[in-house]
Enzyme design. Structure first.
Site, short mmCIF file in Angstrom:
data_model
loop_
_atom_site.label_atom_id
_atom_site.label_comp_id
_atom_site.label_asym_id
_atom_site.label_seq_id
_atom_site.Cartn_x
_atom_site.Cartn_y
_atom_site.Cartn_z
N TYR A 1 -6.67 -10.32 3.58
CA TYR A 1 -5.94 -9.17 4.36
C TYR A 1 -5.60 -9.87 5.55
O TYR A 1 -6.63 -10.34 6.28
CB TYR A 1 -7.02 -7.85 4.38
CG TYR A 1 -6.73 -6.65 4.89
CD1 TYR A 1 -5.65 -5.69 4.02
CD2 TYR A 1 -6.63 -6.51 6.38
CE1 TYR A 1 -5.48 -4.67 5.25
CE2 TYR A 1 -6.62 -5.49 7.03
CZ TYR A 1 -5.77 -4.77 6.87
OH TYR A 1 -5.55 -3.39 7.10
N ARG B 1 -22.30 0.08 -5.90
CA ARG B 1 -21.28 -1.25 -6.33
C ARG B 1 -21.66 -1.18 -8.03
O ARG B 1 -20.19 -1.33 -8.41
CB ARG B 1 -21.27 -2.26 -5.56
CG ARG B 1 -23.03 -2.67 -5.73
CD ARG B 1 -23.33 -4.10 -5.11
NE ARG B 1 -23.02 -4.52 -3.73
CZ ARG B 1 -23.53 -4.74 -2.60
NH1 ARG B 1 -24.62 -5.13 -3.55
NH2 ARG B 1 -23.35 -4.90 -2.02
N ASN C 1 -8.52 3.40 -3.75
CA ASN C 1 -8.36 2.73 -2.56
C ASN C 1 -9.36 3.34 -1.99
O ASN C 1 -9.57 3.57 -1.14
CB ASN C 1 -7.93 1.57 -2.60
CG ASN C 1 -8.12 0.72 -1.13
OD1 ASN C 1 -7.83 -0.58 -1.65
ND2 ASN C 1 -8.19 1.12 0.43
N GLU C 2 -10.89 2.49 -2.20
CA GLU C 2 -11.77 2.79 -1.70
C GLU C 2 -12.04 4.68 -1.66
O GLU C 2 -12.38 4.88 -0.76
CB GLU C 2 -11.73 2.49 -0.25
CG GLU C 2 -12.35 0.96 -0.01
CD GLU C 2 -12.47 0.19 0.95
OE1 GLU C 2 -12.79 0.76 1.70
OE2 GLU C 2 -12.59 -1.02 0.99
N ASN D 1 -8.41 13.29 -1.82
CA ASN D 1 -9.16 13.54 -0.66
C ASN D 1 -10.66 12.69 -0.57
O ASN D 1 -11.33 13.40 -2.02
CB ASN D 1 -9.36 14.46 0.34
CG ASN D 1 -10.25 14.63 1.12
OD1 ASN D 1 -11.39 14.20 1.44
ND2 ASN D 1 -9.31 14.85 2.81
N GLU E 1 -9.14 -7.20 -1.15
CA GLU E 1 -9.32 -7.95 -0.58
C GLU E 1 -10.14 -8.40 0.52
O GLU E 1 -11.32 -8.55 -0.34
CB GLU E 1 -9.16 -7.11 0.81
CG GLU E 1 -7.96 -5.65 0.67
CD GLU E 1 -8.34 -4.26 1.74
OE1 GLU E 1 -7.47 -3.25 1.56
OE2 GLU E 1 -9.13 -4.10 1.88
N PRO F 1 -1.69 7.21 1.56
CA PRO F 1 -1.76 8.09 2.45
C PRO F 1 -1.54 9.71 2.43
O PRO F 1 -2.26 10.25 2.79
CB PRO F 1 -1.26 7.73 4.02
CG PRO F 1 -2.17 6.60 3.85
CD PRO F 1 -0.72 6.21 1.96
N TYR G 1 0.67 -1.45 0.46
CA TYR G 1 0.12 0.25 -0.09
C TYR G 1 1.04 0.92 -0.22
O TYR G 1 0.46 2.47 -0.36
CB TYR G 1 -0.80 0.31 1.27
CG TYR G 1 -2.47 -1.26 1.74
CD1 TYR G 1 -2.95 -0.57 0.77
CD2 TYR G 1 -1.93 -2.54 1.74
CE1 TYR G 1 -4.23 -2.59 0.79
CE2 TYR G 1 -2.52 -3.60 1.73
CZ TYR G 1 -4.00 -2.58 0.77
OH TYR G 1 -4.64 -3.88 1.29
#
Length: 520
Positions: free
Chosen positions: A293, A206, A159-160, A125, A261, A120, A91
């Site tokens: 995960y 989704r 990611n998400e 954002n 994941e 991160p 990640y």
């Protein structure tokens, strides 16, 4: 000249990547994509991901880059090989470090890398999305650092990010970043490496999000799509877990999909009974495997192994259970030459109460565009503005004040409307400089803003340098992203005789590679 620090970041990563081309072992063949499946590029056999999320923390580990710690990853690679793993998902890395030892260790163990290039520190954002130059450069540096390894399977651009219906508009910015990462690889690398996206499984978005990342032209479509799925808990089944519904939703999907994941831990130790379904006839015709995960035990209790303060690694019951289940499966795939691929793009989802991301994407960030803009201003920020304490807070406060009193559309971006200001990709400090100039309207007596701004006089050489930057279309961003033409034309008056036509030409920002070439 091009900003030396930014150029150096790309240059260092490029040199490391160049060295990696010859340093990595030939233990694995590159993986390629055809239609909705992954294949070994040499044997032409279908490839199924048997992966684990790998971001060990604590103990002797320092920093955030597990692929730069040889003593740890060499031991881990052997344990993963014994486990039956062929892929790690990482990640976060530091592109300035050397990764040869770890990548060689994983290659020797037959293990590929799926790397998140959104981290991160450098990511979009979801609440206040924007796609700027710093993110582009961060993505490029990560790509440079790992493109030379034959066991780099792919890059994950997000990611998400959009994780529910209130954050769906952020996907427009992720998709633009993904598009530019693909273009960067295609333009600068000898081997194309796929770029994709990993989503959560929110019931409201989704369907829309899977279609969104597979619609449009080839360059703006994801190469693969991952789903972080935790529906199967304990000894569930293909039907009762919800896996059957998720599988049906991807029946006609034209790019590879896999579980980016998985591994619900509501029942511990985890029995991993879903492995039989993922790699068996229920799912292997649609899914290309999955990633458990995670590797090391943390406070969230998802670990397969425990790493103590001395760096010793001890397999946990989850490790043994997963090893047992993986040993039972041998997914039946197809050969690349015999496979007739479906390459039809999905239809872009309609915008509604659950999905707000426009199909018009933000333009590609341009280093030259931002530099040209700032050097053509007659009112700009005082140097002390960016050297005083609380820099980020000050910039935010100043922009909030200016945008409450003046039109900030030139520096703003709206992913739901698909409208992007000509300088929406510039750094916050450059946006502040622009707004000081805009608000003063060419009147030097108004260029103060409580001492934060000062009058400036662009040199003729600056104007001439800017003229090297060419645009493909004055009011349309790359891939159809609309630039706010009304605000751009309105702004031209505040530059007076300073050849604003040069700035207007930047509305369709060129690729940063072009800007680099122009300013070298």
């Amino acid at each position: 000249m091009l900003d030396i620090r930014r150029a150096s970041m790309l240059c260092i990563a490029s040199l490391l990547s160049f060295n990696a081309i010859t340093a990595v072992s030939a233990s694995v063949n590159p993986i390629v994509i055809k239609g909705s499946k992954l294949f070994d590029s040499v044997t032409k056999e279908q490839f199924f991901i048997k992966g684990v999320a790998y971001q060990p923390r604590g103990g002797l580990l320092t920093g955030t880059d597990p692929l730069a710690n040889e003593s740890t990853c060499v031991k881990d690679a052997e344990l993963m090989k014994a486990l039956g793993v062929n892929t790690v998902r990482v990640y976060e890395i530091d592109p300035s470090k050397n990764h040869d030892a770890c990548m060689n260790a994983f290659a020797s163990a037959g293990i590929y890398l799926l790397l998140d290039i959104a981290t991160p520190k450098h990511s979009i954002n979801r609440q206040t999305p924007e796609y700027d130059l710093s993110l582009y450069l961060s993505f490029a540096a990560a790509i440079d650092a790992f493109a030379g390894y034959s066991n780099t399977l792919g890059f994950v651009a997000g990611n998400e990010v959009s994780n529910d219906k209130t954050t769906s508009a952020a996907s427009a910015f992720v998709k633009a970043a993904l598009r530019d990462a693909k273009q960067y690889i295609k333009s600068t690398k000898s081997r194309y490496i796929p770029v994709g996206y990993a989503s959560n499984d929110d019931q409201y978005i989704r369907d829309a999000i899977k279609d969104y990342f597979n619609c449009g032209d080839d360059m703006s479509r994801a190469d693969f799509f991952g789903v972080n799925l935790y529906e199967w808990c304990g000894t569930s089944t293909f039907q009762t877990s919800g896996y059957s519904e998720r599988t049906k939703e991807f029946e006609n999907y034209s790019i590879p999909v896999f579980l980016s994941e998985y591994g619900c831990n509501l029942v511990t130790p985890r029995p991993f009974t879903e492995v039989a379904a993922i790699y068996g006839p229920d799912m292997s015709g649609i899914w290309s495997g999955g990633i458990v995960y995670e590797w090391s035990q943390q406070d969230n209790s998802y670990g397969l192994v425990q790493i103590d303060a001395s760096g010793n690694v001890t397999p946990l019951p989850d490790y043994q259970n997963l090893k047992t289940e993986l040993a039972k499966v041998s997914p039946k795939g197809v050969t690349m030459d015999s496979y007739s691929a479906n390459t039809q793009a999905s239809q872009c989802p309609a915008e509604n109460e659950n999905w707000q991301a426009s199909s018009n994407l933000p333009p590609t960030p341009s280093e030259g565009g931002c530099k040209c803009m700032t050097e053509s201003l007659t009112c700009t920020a005082n140097a002390i503005t960016f050297t005083s304490g609380g820099n980020d807070t000050m910039i935010g406060d100043q922009l909030n004040y200016l945008c409450s009193n003046y039109n900030c559309s030139d520096i703003s971006a709206d992913g739901s409307k698909g409208v992007y200001g000509a300088f929406s990709f510039c750094a916050p400090e450059d946006k502040l400089r622009y707004m000081y100039n805009f608000a003063s309207a060419g009147d030097s007596s108004k260029c103060s803003f409580d001492g934060h701004a000062m009058a400036a006089q662009p040199s003729q050489s600056d104007v001439q340098s800017c003229s090297k930057i060419k645009a493909t279309s004055p009011n349309t961003g790359i891939n159809g992203g609309k630039v706010n033409s009304s605000s751009t034309s309105a702004s031209s008056s505040i530059f007076g005789q300073l050849n604003f036509s040069i700035l207007a030409a930047l509305s369709s920002a060129p690729l940063i590679l072009n800007a680099v070439q122009n300013f070298m």
